[in-house]
Design a protein around this motif. Structure first.
Motif, PDB file in Angstrom:
ATOM      1  N   PRO A  76      -6.685  -1.076  11.934  1.00  0.00           N
ATOM      2  CA  PRO A  76      -6.685  -2.443  11.385  1.00  0.00           C
ATOM      3  C   PRO A  76      -7.853  -2.721  10.447  1.00  0.00           C
ATOM      4  CG  PRO A  76      -7.537  -2.441  13.608  1.00  0.00           C
ATOM      5  CD  PRO A  76      -7.035  -1.044  13.361  1.00  0.00           C
ATOM      6  N   THR A  77      -7.579  -3.459   9.413  1.00  0.00           N
ATOM      7  CA  THR A  77      -8.645  -3.902   8.517  1.00  0.00           C
ATOM      8  C   THR A  77      -9.374  -5.080   9.151  1.00  0.00           C
ATOM      9  OG1 THR A  77      -7.297  -5.536   7.339  1.00  0.00           O
ATOM     10  CG2 THR A  77      -7.237  -3.253   6.521  1.00  0.00           C
TER      11      THR A  77
ATOM     12  N   TYR B  86      -7.387  -8.313   8.657  1.00  0.00           N
ATOM     13  CA  TYR B  86      -6.274  -8.492   9.600  1.00  0.00           C
ATOM     14  C   TYR B  86      -6.807  -9.043  10.931  1.00  0.00           C
ATOM     15  CZ  TYR B  86      -2.436  -5.916   7.197  1.00  0.00           C
ATOM     16  OH  TYR B  86      -1.436  -5.526   6.354  1.00  0.00           O
TER      17      TYR B  86
ATOM     18  N   ASN C 197       0.811  -1.208   0.000  1.00  0.00           N
ATOM     19  CA  ASN C 197       0.000   0.000   0.000  1.00  0.00           C
ATOM     20  C   ASN C 197       0.850   1.265   0.000  1.00  0.00           C
ATOM     21  OD1 ASN C 197      -2.254  -1.699   0.157  1.00  0.00           O
ATOM     22  ND2 ASN C 197      -2.240  -1.676   2.394  1.00  0.00           N
TER      23      ASN C 197
ATOM     24  N   ASP D  41     -12.791   2.100  12.728  1.00  0.00           N
ATOM     25  CA  ASP D  41     -11.490   1.524  12.413  1.00  0.00           C
ATOM     26  C   ASP D  41     -10.340   2.368  12.949  1.00  0.00           C
ATOM     27  OD1 ASP D  41     -12.612  -0.621  11.059  1.00  0.00           O
ATOM     28  OD2 ASP D  41     -12.651   0.446   9.154  1.00  0.00           O
TER      29      ASP D  41
ATOM     30  N   ASN E 192      -1.371  -1.038   8.291  1.00  0.00           N
ATOM     31  CA  ASN E 192      -1.892  -1.477   6.990  1.00  0.00           C
ATOM     32  C   ASN E 192      -0.887  -1.322   5.852  1.00  0.00           C
ATOM     33  OD1 ASN E 192      -4.367  -2.175   8.107  1.00  0.00           O
ATOM     34  ND2 ASN E 192      -5.218  -0.150   7.782  1.00  0.00           N
TER      35      ASN E 192
END
Length: 202
Positions: free
Chosen positions: A161-162, A165, A28, A192, A129
């Motif tokens: 965090p996604t 994850y 990313n 998030d 991320n």
């Protein structure tokens, strides 16, 4: 204190968000963790001088330099992008030139996260991320393999965090969540916007 002001104190330049063409679609863009987020994290999770933190996707080096500056600990920054790491090395040189009594240790390595070899004494792993969940899974498996070879407690810190994850760590690994820290100062409506800390000890 603003990010720009803290950068000035450390004699580094880490601001901004940069879209850089990576050799892998799994990686990313660069965006530094805000100092306010690091301060909030370190209020509940102070590092020890004996800790060895690894920042995956370290970019220009903000997290490694600030962590080592604040706690005198050992930090390794890992990033795939040579342009960003060139700036990280420049920042480190400028920082060291003004910190004659600095007792921490900071290193940077250019490699893919999947290929980075986890060292026996590394015990804290930080992620904002930096890459896809597929890469994250490989990195975590590497950490777990290292722990089996060299028994120790290890912590994983996730900022912003996604869902992928979180699901992977909580459903497919022995890591257990030990702390959740909202970051309301930056965003009221985004759930998030938080820090999660996970721990595993073999």
């Amino acid at each position: 204190m603003t990010d720009q002001e803290m950068d000035k104190i450390l004699r580094i330049r880490t601001e901004g968000t940069i879209e850089i063409l990576q050799s892998s679609a799994h990686y990313n863009r660069y965006e530094a963790t805000p100092y306010s987020v690091l301060d909030a994290l370190f209020e509940i999770y102070p590092l020890r001088s004996t800790d060895h933190l690894v920042d995956f996707g370290c970019g220009k080096g903000r997290v490694p330099i600030y962590s080592a500056y604040r706690f005198g600990c050992i930090v390794t920054g890992v990033d795939l992008n040579g342009r960003l790491l060139q700036e990280a090395f420049f920042n480190l040189a400028e920082f060291r030139a003004t910190q004659k009594r600095f007792r921490g240790s900071i290193e940077f390595e250019q490699t893919t996260a999947e290929m980075y070899e986890i060292q026996a004494r590394q015990n804290v792993f930080y992620f904002f991320n930096p890459f896809s969940v597929e890469v994250f899974q490989t990195v975590i498996h590497n950490v777990l393999e290292s722990v089996e070879l060299h028994k120790r407690q290890v912590d994983v810190i996730l900022y912003y965090p996604t869902t992928a994850y979180v699901y992977f760590l909580e459903e497919q690994t022995p890591f257990e969540r030990i702390e959740e820290l909202p970051i309301p100062a930056l965003s009221i409506d985004n759930e998030d916007e938080r820090i999660l800390i996970y721990r595993y000890e073999s």
